[in-house]
Design an enzyme around this catalytic site. Structure first.
Site, PDB file in Angstrom:
ATOM      1  N   VAL A  25      11.101  -8.144  -1.692  1.00 42.95           N
ATOM      2  CA  VAL A  25      11.087  -8.755  -0.351  1.00 42.95           C
ATOM      3  C   VAL A  25       9.621  -8.862   0.085  1.00 42.95           C
ATOM      4  O   VAL A  25       9.035  -9.926   0.101  1.00 42.95           O
ATOM      5  CB  VAL A  25      11.914  -7.937   0.655  1.00 42.95           C
ATOM      6  CG1 VAL A  25      11.872  -8.605   2.028  1.00 42.95           C
ATOM      7  CG2 VAL A  25      13.352  -7.812   0.186  1.00 42.95           C
ATOM      8  N   GLY A  26       9.006  -7.747   0.363  1.00 40.98           N
ATOM      9  CA  GLY A  26       7.615  -7.776   0.815  1.00 40.98           C
ATOM     10  C   GLY A  26       6.638  -7.662  -0.332  1.00 40.98           C
ATOM     11  O   GLY A  26       5.461  -7.966  -0.179  1.00 40.98           O
ATOM     12  N   GLU A  46       5.363  -2.733  -2.568  1.00 42.07           N
ATOM     13  CA  GLU A  46       5.423  -1.666  -3.575  1.00 42.07           C
ATOM     14  C   GLU A  46       5.283  -2.280  -4.957  1.00 42.07           C
ATOM     15  O   GLU A  46       4.445  -1.861  -5.753  1.00 42.07           O
ATOM     16  CB  GLU A  46       6.763  -0.910  -3.510  1.00 42.07           C
ATOM     17  CG  GLU A  46       6.977  -0.111  -2.249  1.00 42.07           C
ATOM     18  CD  GLU A  46       6.251   1.225  -2.251  1.00 42.07           C
ATOM     19  OE1 GLU A  46       5.523   1.521  -3.211  1.00 42.07           O
ATOM     20  OE2 GLU A  46       6.393   1.966  -1.257  1.00 42.07           O
ATOM     21  N   GLU A  68     -28.499  -1.817  -4.303  1.00 39.86           N
ATOM     22  CA  GLU A  68     -29.945  -1.795  -4.535  1.00 39.86           C
ATOM     23  C   GLU A  68     -30.228  -1.705  -6.033  1.00 39.86           C
ATOM     24  O   GLU A  68     -31.103  -2.396  -6.544  1.00 39.86           O
ATOM     25  CB  GLU A  68     -30.560  -0.610  -3.777  1.00 39.86           C
ATOM     26  CG  GLU A  68     -32.056  -0.747  -3.641  1.00 39.86           C
ATOM     27  CD  GLU A  68     -32.659   0.327  -2.751  1.00 39.86           C
ATOM     28  OE1 GLU A  68     -31.966   0.855  -1.879  1.00 39.86           O
ATOM     29  OE2 GLU A  68     -33.857   0.645  -2.949  1.00 39.86           O
ATOM     30  N   ARG A 123     -36.595  12.222   0.459  1.00 31.77           N
ATOM     31  CA  ARG A 123     -36.383  11.853   1.866  1.00 31.77           C
ATOM     32  C   ARG A 123     -35.600  12.952   2.588  1.00 31.77           C
ATOM     33  O   ARG A 123     -35.847  13.236   3.764  1.00 31.77           O
ATOM     34  CB  ARG A 123     -35.640  10.516   1.941  1.00 31.77           C
ATOM     35  CG  ARG A 123     -35.520   9.968   3.342  1.00 31.77           C
ATOM     36  CD  ARG A 123     -35.275   8.479   3.329  1.00 31.77           C
ATOM     37  NE  ARG A 123     -36.523   7.736   3.208  1.00 31.77           N
ATOM     38  CZ  ARG A 123     -37.128   7.098   4.219  1.00 31.77           C
ATOM     39  NH1 ARG A 123     -36.603   7.109   5.413  1.00 31.77           N
ATOM     40  NH2 ARG A 123     -38.255   6.448   4.038  1.00 31.77           N
ATOM     41  N   GLU A 172     -30.923   2.061   9.431  1.00 31.96           N
ATOM     42  CA  GLU A 172     -30.477   3.399   9.060  1.00 31.96           C
ATOM     43  C   GLU A 172     -30.570   4.439  10.178  1.00 31.96           C
ATOM     44  O   GLU A 172     -29.714   5.325  10.267  1.00 31.96           O
ATOM     45  CB  GLU A 172     -31.297   3.889   7.863  1.00 31.96           C
ATOM     46  CG  GLU A 172     -31.012   3.095   6.603  1.00 31.96           C
ATOM     47  CD  GLU A 172     -32.070   3.298   5.544  1.00 31.96           C
ATOM     48  OE1 GLU A 172     -33.219   2.864   5.761  1.00 31.96           O
ATOM     49  OE2 GLU A 172     -31.769   3.912   4.520  1.00 31.96           O
TER      50      GLU A 172
HETATM   51  C1  LIG Z   1      -1.279  -1.008   2.403  1.00 30.58           C
HETATM   52  C2  LIG Z   1       0.068  -0.360   2.399  1.00 30.58           C
HETATM   53  C3  LIG Z   1       0.386   0.517   3.405  1.00 30.58           C
HETATM   54  C4  LIG Z   1       1.619   1.152   3.406  1.00 30.58           C
HETATM   55  N1  LIG Z   1       1.883   2.039   4.397  1.00 30.58           N
HETATM   56  C5  LIG Z   1       3.072   2.676   4.418  1.00 30.58           C
HETATM   57  C6  LIG Z   1       3.346   3.612   5.430  1.00 30.58           C
HETATM   58  O1  LIG Z   1       2.548   3.837   6.344  1.00 30.58           O
HETATM   59  N2  LIG Z   1       4.516   4.280   5.366  1.00 30.58           N
HETATM   60  C7  LIG Z   1       5.416   4.058   4.370  1.00 30.58           C
HETATM   61  O2  LIG Z   1       6.445   4.694   4.362  1.00 30.58           O
HETATM   62  N3  LIG Z   1       5.186   3.157   3.420  1.00 30.58           N
HETATM   63  C8  LIG Z   1       4.033   2.456   3.417  1.00 30.58           C
HETATM   64  N4  LIG Z   1       3.784   1.554   2.420  1.00 30.58           N
HETATM   65  C9  LIG Z   1       4.785   1.336   1.382  1.00 30.58           C
HETATM   66  C10 LIG Z   1       5.618   0.047   1.527  1.00 30.58           C
HETATM   67  O3  LIG Z   1       5.089  -0.831   2.434  1.00 30.58           O
HETATM   68  C11 LIG Z   1       7.025   0.306   1.873  1.00 30.58           C
HETATM   69  O4  LIG Z   1       7.653   1.137   0.973  1.00 30.58           O
HETATM   70  C12 LIG Z   1       7.840  -0.993   2.050  1.00 30.58           C
HETATM   71  O5  LIG Z   1       8.816  -0.731   3.006  1.00 30.58           O
HETATM   72  C13 LIG Z   1       8.485  -1.554   0.807  1.00 30.58           C
HETATM   73  O6  LIG Z   1       9.171  -2.753   1.128  1.00 30.58           O
HETATM   74  P1  LIG Z   1       8.964  -4.106   0.325  1.00 30.58           P
HETATM   75  O7  LIG Z   1       9.910  -5.092   0.856  1.00 30.58           O
HETATM   76  O8  LIG Z   1       7.575  -4.527   0.344  1.00 30.58           O
HETATM   77  O9  LIG Z   1       9.356  -3.623  -1.114  1.00 30.58           O
HETATM   78  P2  LIG Z   1       9.219  -4.342  -2.500  1.00 30.58           P
HETATM   79  O10 LIG Z   1       7.888  -4.064  -3.084  1.00 30.58           O
HETATM   80  O11 LIG Z   1       9.590  -5.769  -2.349  1.00 30.58           O
HETATM   81  O12 LIG Z   1      10.317  -3.550  -3.286  1.00 30.58           O
HETATM   82  C14 LIG Z   1      10.193  -2.178  -3.471  1.00 30.58           C
HETATM   83  C15 LIG Z   1      11.275  -1.603  -4.386  1.00 30.58           C
HETATM   84  O13 LIG Z   1      12.518  -1.533  -3.716  1.00 30.58           O
HETATM   85  C16 LIG Z   1      13.540  -2.115  -4.485  1.00 30.58           C
HETATM   86  N5  LIG Z   1      14.447  -2.778  -3.568  1.00 30.58           N
HETATM   87  C17 LIG Z   1      14.085  -3.541  -2.515  1.00 30.58           C
HETATM   88  N6  LIG Z   1      15.185  -3.924  -1.851  1.00 30.58           N
HETATM   89  C18 LIG Z   1      16.241  -3.392  -2.482  1.00 30.58           C
HETATM   90  C19 LIG Z   1      17.636  -3.434  -2.255  1.00 30.58           C
HETATM   91  N7  LIG Z   1      18.142  -4.088  -1.240  1.00 30.58           N
HETATM   92  N8  LIG Z   1      18.429  -2.772  -3.111  1.00 30.58           N
HETATM   93  C20 LIG Z   1      17.941  -2.093  -4.155  1.00 30.58           C
HETATM   94  N9  LIG Z   1      16.622  -2.016  -4.403  1.00 30.58           N
HETATM   95  C21 LIG Z   1      15.784  -2.666  -3.581  1.00 30.58           C
HETATM   96  C22 LIG Z   1      12.824  -3.090  -5.399  1.00 30.58           C
HETATM   97  O14 LIG Z   1      13.548  -3.335  -6.587  1.00 30.58           O
HETATM   98  C23 LIG Z   1      11.521  -2.382  -5.640  1.00 30.58           C
HETATM   99  O15 LIG Z   1      11.628  -1.504  -6.715  1.00 30.58           O
HETATM  100  C24 LIG Z   1       2.563   0.886   2.390  1.00 30.58           C
HETATM  101  C25 LIG Z   1       2.251  -0.021   1.387  1.00 30.58           C
HETATM  102  C26 LIG Z   1       1.030  -0.647   1.385  1.00 30.58           C
HETATM  103  C27 LIG Z   1       0.710  -1.618   0.312  1.00 30.58           C
END
Ligand SMILES: Cc1cc2nc3c(=O)[nH]c(=O)nc-3n(C[C@H](O)[C@H](O)[C@H](O)COP(=O)(O)OP(=O)(O)OC[C@H]3O[C@@H](n4cnc5c(N)ncnc54)[C@H](O)[C@@H]3O)c2cc1C
Ligand code: FES
Ligand code: FES
Length: 1355
Positions: free
Chosen positions: A283-284, A287, A828, A906, A1287
């Protein structure tokens, strides 16, 4: 499997233009697509892991169900291109440009000086733009949240936030209320009053009259900026709107390695999941994208479940909230914000907690795309949601082609690290969170290194339910993240407490039991074992108080909560930034076109904001260009037995392996000594050392190929990582001149009343310039020459190094720099390993070669600020006067010398900071270790040694039971004093800075307020501190104190300047044009500045040491003066003529209209030679007062306010100088409070990206930030009486550190602990918490350090 109506044609809109792609590759990110396919380079790659926001753009999408158009900011580096099918993208290029129309969002960041190097600027612009598209008049909280995912390393954020605060609803100065009741600018009808006022109504600091010097308040440019007109924004493409009327079609995009499938019905999704059980649901991609990029994962099938109706809806019913698994975090947050106020209080507990937790979940770009289901199913032990959902009695509904089932979320749902008790073919459909019930309380906690956009160190959720009659517990749940390999519950503790009364006995039992249950063995991943345990207990204590207060509110029996304890639950509130910037106005007699002394905007700021500014990675690829990736050592100390690139070379598109055998000239390079190899030949001496490189058709391919090169090593002993290792092994660089003796230390010790000894250390710091190192090498086959375009602060050193390595003369190497996206000393010398390797590849292959380091590689190979360790002995009198100091300084130099000895020199000469130490003995030693070579970093060793001195002062004042301010004052230098190096203090107004800072900060009154606050609060403490700084200007190495320039006047009167300095955000080019404008008497629009190039100005010193304006300003003046002399006869002959007339006349008379300029100061050179590196040209100084509040139970810090008074002489450009002060302060804030490098015991950097390495974010800077440039400060030794500024202000951030130390002292006094304690830098949340010793920390036994290998070591 075919599915009816499946489409393979990908299309989306970018800036209003439809892009159709029949061969879209699902592995491509939006960032790569925009930059490489569409040539839109506004969005930048700075981290590739969603952690910095430099790549932000806005996506617009029409929801097929509601037909609502959603605009949201995304990180393009993590956005799969296929996920954009049928959506519209707007980049900064699409909203405005610098030639015809800046968008108001672009204009405000420019006008408020919110852009320095400009690399982060398009990201901020697009975050703000996205916010305004949804909410044209946002509130303060929306504004703060919009920037949680954007980092800036240069500005210190104040300019950015203030610029954008002008869009905030009812944003106002605060002057239209209170005692000084003026009127708010916004409310005034005529513009003149707003602009013409000497005091902008947005300023809320004391009137300038309360300062002793003549300052004026610069009016903010608020009233001069364009208003936002939402009707002028690009419309959502009608085709996409129409598309939302018809049902979505399934998609199937097949790339070379990955297939992207988008089903649109649940049945289809479940069939596909059954067919491809290993497929990832994306979705996003926040991960999965990170796994693919950093763990080299390949997922051949991706399923996009964003269009499955059942998974995208949220609804409330009698039992609670149902959330579709594909719902985005931002959607859930918005739903809760809307619904929670309408819920009954007793029902709302889990939702209130979730709402608060989501506020601190990542940054807005991540929240906009990341799904709740993705968070749960990733099953990360650091998930912020899982502990909360678990404690809230959440249930999860899964489906597969075999049917559906609902699972209660318990600890057993998480089976091990990142795995769950689900089947491969199951899909999470929805999440159900039940309402809380009467007398049921719930709280969630999260503690990270940084408050904004950080993963938790530990998070937790706790729920307790009570029977109606008494305060007896009937249900209790505690869930923790960050305490093991998965989300854990404390089952033993909760069962022990069930049925007990909620009182202090229960707390004691709970604490003791929990401590047994959550113990972390030494060496646990993530380290910080003691701190993490303490957090669990602290959260328990907070929950205990929360429940106690709730029970009390509901009239239940129990111990009353004392007033002093209540603030334990107070959260730091989001507040708008209040600031002032004060400087001296130019005299009214100064000609209007003479811009010296005026706050001129950074010349490139508009181009930064619009994405037009070209950085190296934005350079259009040259014909036949190849990409280079570096092969680096994975061993700290080893013999290289074999390098086998055959597997890498067999990959189609991989062109060559390049190693030491390919170097045509000398393989050795180095600034002071040549002790570094371009490619390691026989031996490696650190993890990250370059062994070879692979050239391929694309950067992605080159990186993939590198992973296939096999290196066989034989490990060698010893492995020396830390300063202590080096001391134990006597591993030092033998360098002369690192000692300093002044007076008679033995006598000083003999004559003092008291003696004190101690040790303190200060960690290193990563430069974290937003633009990573990059180089392009372009061979000229005809002439055998090589052109280099690179990220260097020193074209001269680069030219010499490339020439040496290629075995050609310097006149065959041309090095050019247009601009750098930040540098701070990190560019540098450390870029040279990259540049030389790229040049060798280009020479071997006979074609242009480009090498751009990814963030993780950059952080691993380049080194940073030196960690320091000091042992000290100090003699002092009862009144705090210091009579003798003996200090041994050690820095961690790494595996090559680089500039470590100069850094130490320094450090040695800055040990006195602003204090008159009559008897000193300092000995510096540079440790040779198996770490990547550490290097220059803003301040160059001075901040480290001044920190050590201030620690000594702080310890002495504690010992004398005197206010630190008093001890500082009694030891402070006066004008005319001699420093420890024997230099006389001239034009050194430290006392004036100090007094003005005391006055402007209202120090005494605030100190009293702090004392009162501390008396009234047990678990929140405040501290205040005022710190002076002195910085010596000039390069340590005498010969570097020279500068060159070249000025051409063309026959139309236009002027072209070139000089040896590098523009890296500090505004050097802007200042040089101001200087030339004054010298030539020309308006700046007649003057252009050329890229820095070795062909124009040879042998240029690095742009460093805060000395570039001094060197190149003088050199330019010299060149301009020659030209003015040439023009003088023609001016005299035609006094009423114009510039063009004189120029033309000179040309026709065959008089030269080109001149070189040169500057060096013979007197300085002589002094430098006599006293190698221990003298300087002049001193700059300043003072800062900071106030903080700490949470004693978590170690969190809030910077409440800072007042800075800085001496920059007569500022050439106050806007830029204030920007430097604020930016340096923020970087110092990171150094002293936040940034911590994590190395394994084998020297492998673990913190190699913004995910773990935390630089200050916008929310960290003090809520009140007042910067004042000292007026009437003269400096006859530099151009137009100015002083270097880059600095010197950095150290002023130590005022925050010592304010924190003062707050800790108060906590320790309350707990009856010793007043004398050691606090190393950085004062991270861990260190602050553990220094606030109390009955919680007393219970935790630290693991025996001998019994385990630590996860990270202090180097
Ligand atoms: C810069 C950054 C900051 C972050 N900060 C936080 C934070 O503060 N707190 C925190 O908890 N997390 C954080 N995260 C982690 C991440 O954002 C979350 O875990 C996010 O909610 C994952 O959602 P997604 O849709 O991006 O997952 P995706 O990357 O799209 O999927 C993640 C996994 O979930 C599985 N999946 C997704 N949907 C389903 C479904 N319906 N059924 C079965 N499996 C599924 C996928 O197969 C995959 O393995 C951060 C990540 C980044 C990159
Ligand atoms: S480059 Fe995308 S967030 Fe950093
Ligand atoms: S201006 Fe923000 S990183 Fe340079």
């Amino acid at each position: 499997m075919d599915y009816q109506g499946t489409s393979n044609d990908f299309f989306f809109y970018v800036n209003g233009t439809k892009i159709v792609d029949q061969n879209v590759d699902p592995e491509t990110t939006l960032l790569s697509y925009l930059r490489n396919k569409l040539g839109l380079t506004g969005a930048k790659l700075a981290c590739g892991e969603g952690g910095c926001g430099a790549c932000t753009v806005m996506v617009s999408h029409c929801d097929p169900g509601s037909r609502h158009i959603r605009h949201y900011a995304v990180n393009t580096c993590l956005t799969p291109i296929c996920s954009l099918h049928g959506k519209a993208v707007i980049t900064t290029e699409g909203i405005g440009n610098s030639t015809s129309r800046l968008h108001p969002v672009q204009e405000r960041i420019v006008k408020f000086n919110g852009s320095q190097c400009g690399f982060c600027t398009p990201g901020f612009v697009m975050s703000m733009y996205s916010l305004l598209r949804n909410s044209p008049a946002p509130n303060q909280q929306e504004l703060s949240e919009a920037f949680q995912g954007n980092l800036c390393r240069c500005t210190g954020y104040r300019g950015i936030i203030e610029g954008y605060q002008t869009f905030v609803k009812n944003s106002c100065c605060g002057r239209n209320d209170g005692a000084k009741a003026g009127k708010c600018c916004d409310n005034l009808s005529h513009a003149k009053t707003t602009c013409g006022s000497s005091r902008c109504c947005r300023d809320s600091t004391p009137e300038p009259a309360s300062l002793s010097t003549e300052h004026i308040h610069p009016c903010r440019p608020f009233c001069k900026v364009k208003p936002l007109d939402p009707t002028q924004e690009p419309i959502f493409p009608p085709e996409l709107l129409a598309l939302a009327n018809s049902p979505p079609v399934p998609l199937d995009f097949q790339g070379p390695r990955v297939r992207w499938l988008r089903p649109v019905t649940l049945t289809h999704l479940l069939q596909l999941k059954n067919q491809f059980p290993d497929a990832r649901l994306v979705v996003g991609n926040t991960e999965v994208g990170v796994e693919i990029k950093f763990k080299n994962k390949l997922y051949p099938v991706i399923l996009e479940p964003s269009y499955i109706q059942e998974m995208c809806v949220m609804h409330w019913d009698d039992s609670g909230l149902h959330i579709g698994a594909s719902c985005r975090i931002a959607q859930v947050k918005a739903e809760l914000q809307d619904a929670v106020p309408k819920l009954k209080r007793c029902q709302a507990a889990p939702f209130v907690a979730l709402m608060e937790q989501l506020r601190w979940f990542a940054g807005s770009q991540i929240r906009n795309v990341a799904a709740i289901g993705g968070n749960i199913m990733t099953a990360s032990p650091l998930s912020d949601l899982n502990p909360l959902l678990l404690a809230s009695r959440t249930s999860l509904t899964f489906s597969s082609i075999d049917g559906s089932r609902t699972l209660q979320m318990t600890q057993d749902f998480f089976t091990s690290y990142r795995s769950t008790a689900t089947k491969d073919n199951e899909v999470l459909i929805s999440i159900h969170i039940p309402y809380s019930r009467e007398l049921e309380f719930l709280m969630a906690f999260k503690q990270g290194q940084r408050r904004e956009d950080d993963m938790a160190i530990v998070n937790a959720a706790m729920r307790a339910r009570f029977c109606l009659e008494t305060s007896r517990v009937t249900e209790l749940e505690m869930a923790f993240g960050g305490m093991g390999n998965r989300t854990l519950t404390a089952a033993r503790t909760t069962s022990l407490l069930n049925g007990k009364l909620w009182n202090s006995d229960l707390l004691e039992d709970a604490t003791n039991s929990l401590l047994q249950e959550i113990q972390l063995p030494g060496g646990s991943p993530g380290g910080m074992e003691t701190y993490r345990c303490s957090l669990c207990l602290s959260f328990l204590f907070k929950f205990y108080i929360h429940v106690q207060m709730e029970l009390q509110n509901q009239g239940k029996p129990g111990d009353p909560v004392p007033m002093r304890v209540r603030s334990v639950l107070d959260e730091f509130q989001e507040e708008p930034i209040k600031s002032t910037q004060l400087y001296q106005e130019v005299p009214t007699t100064q000609a209007s076109e003479d811009l010296v002394g005026r706050p001129v905007e950074h010349l490139s700021a508009a181009r930064h904001a619009t994405g037009e500014a070209v950085f190296i990675s934005d350079e259009v690829p040259r014909h036949g260009e190849l990409h280079l990736a570096l092969l680096t050592s994975t061993r700290p100390h080893a013999r290289i037995l074999e390098v086998d690139p055959s597997k890498a070379l067999s990959i189609p598109g991989v062109q060559a392996y390049i190693g030491a055998a390919d170097v045509p000239g000398d393989n050795k390079i180095g600034r002071i000594v040549k002790d570094e190899e371009v490619f390691a030949k026989h031996k490696v001496t650190c993890v990250g050392q370059v062994i070879g490189a692979v050239a391929a058709d694309s950067a992605e391919l080159a990186r993939r190929a590198i992973a296939e090169v096999q290196v066989t090593y034989a490990d060698l002993e010893p492995v020396i990582i830390t300063i202590e290792d080096a001391i134990k092994n006597e591993s030092f660089y033998e360098v002369e001149g690192l000692t300093l003796e002044n007076g008679n230390v033995d006598e000083g010790f003999a004559n003092c009343e008291h003696l004190l000894e101690g040790e303190v250390r200060l960690g290193g710091q990563e430069h974290f310039y937003l633009e990573t190192h990059a180089a392009i090498a372009i061979p000229d086959l005809e002439n055998g020459t090589m052109e280099i375009i690179s990220t260097t602060q020193s074209v001269n050193f680069e030219q010499q190094s490339v020439a040496t390595v290629l075995g050609i003369p310097c006149n065959h190497v041309k090095c050019t720099v247009k601009r750098l996206g930040g540098a701070f000393g990190g560019k540098e010398t450390r870029n040279v390993m990259l540049t030389t390797a790229t040049a060798v590849a280009a020479k071997k292959l006979g074609c242009p070669v480009r090498c751009e380091l990814e963030r993780d590689v950059d952080m691993v190979v380049t080194g940073g600020r030196h960690p320091f360790l000091a042992t000290y002995k100090v003699g002092y009198q009862g009144d705090g006067r210091i009579t003798a100091v003996n200090i041994s300084l050690y820095n961690n130099g790494g595996n090559t010398l680089d500039m470590s000895s100069s850094v130490m020199r320094r450090a040695v000469v800055h040990v006195d900071n602003c204090y008159h130490f009559s008897n000193v003995s300092i000995c510096g030693r540079v440790c040779r270790t198996n770490l990547p070579s550490n290097t220059a970093f803003r301040g160059f060793g001075a901040p480290q040694s001044m920190f050590i001195t201030e620690t000594i002062i702080s310890q002495v004042s504690t010992a004398c039971v005197l206010p630190p301010k008093q001890v500082r004052e009694i030891n402070m230098y006066d004008e005319g004093d001699q420093t420890i190096t024997g230099q006389v203090m001239e034009n050194f107004p430290i006392r004036r800075c100090w007094e003005e800072c005391l006055k402007s900060s209202d120090f005494s009154q605030r100190q009293n307020a702090v004392t009162t606050f501390n008396r009234q609060n047990r678990w929140k403490k405040r501290g205040i501190s005022i710190i002076p700084t002195k910085y010596s200007l000039a390069f340590n190495e005498p010969f570097l104190n020279q500068g060159g320039a070249l000025v051409h006047i063309y026959t139309d009167g236009s002027v072209l300047l070139a000089h040896g300095g590098i523009e890296m955000g500090q505004g050097l080019h802007t200042k040089m044009i101001q200087v030339a404008g004054r010298c030539l008497g020309l308006p700046v629009n007649r003057i252009r500045i050329a890229d820095t190039c070795t062909n124009s100005v040879p042998n240029a010193s690095p742009s460093a040491a805060s000395f570039s304006t001094d060197l190149y300003g003088m050199a330019l003046m010299n060149a301009c003066n020659k030209l003015m002399k040439n023009l003088e006869p023609f001016k005299n002959a035609n006094p009423t003529g114009k510039w063009e007339d004189w120029v033309n006349a000179a040309y026709l008379s065959c008089v030269s209209l080109s001149a070189t300029g040169f500057y060096s100061d013979p007197e300085l050179m002589q002094r430098m030679k006599e006293c190698f590196g221990k003298t300087c040209h002049y001193f700059s100084c300043g003072a800062a007062c900071s106030e903080v509040e700490i949470d004693c139970l978590t170690g969190s810090i809030k910077a409440l306010g800072t007042h800075i008074v800085m001496d920059v002489g007569c500022s050439i450009n106050p806007a830029l100088d204030i920007g430097q002060v604020e930016g340096a302060f923020a970087q110092g804030f990171g150094l002293f409070l936040l940034e911590e490098l994590q190395y394994s015991h084998l020297g492998e950097l673990r913190s190699k990206g913004p995910g773990i390495y935390k630089i200050p974010a916008a929310g960290d800077i003090p809520r009140e930030l007042h910067v004042s440039l000292l007026s009437k400060s003269e400096n006859p030794k530099a151009i137009f009486s100015s002083k270097g500024v880059g600095e010197p202000p950095l150290f002023l951030a130590a005022s925050v550190f010592f304010a924190v130390k003062a707050a800790i002292l108060s906590a320790r006094e309350d707990a009856g602990k010793s007043r004398q304690f050691r606090l190393d830098s950085p004062a991270t949340v861990e260190r602050v918490r553990l220094a606030c010793q109390d009955n919680i920390t007393d219970k935790i036994l630290e693991p025996n350090p001998e019994s385990f290998t630590p996860w990270s070591v202090r180097v």
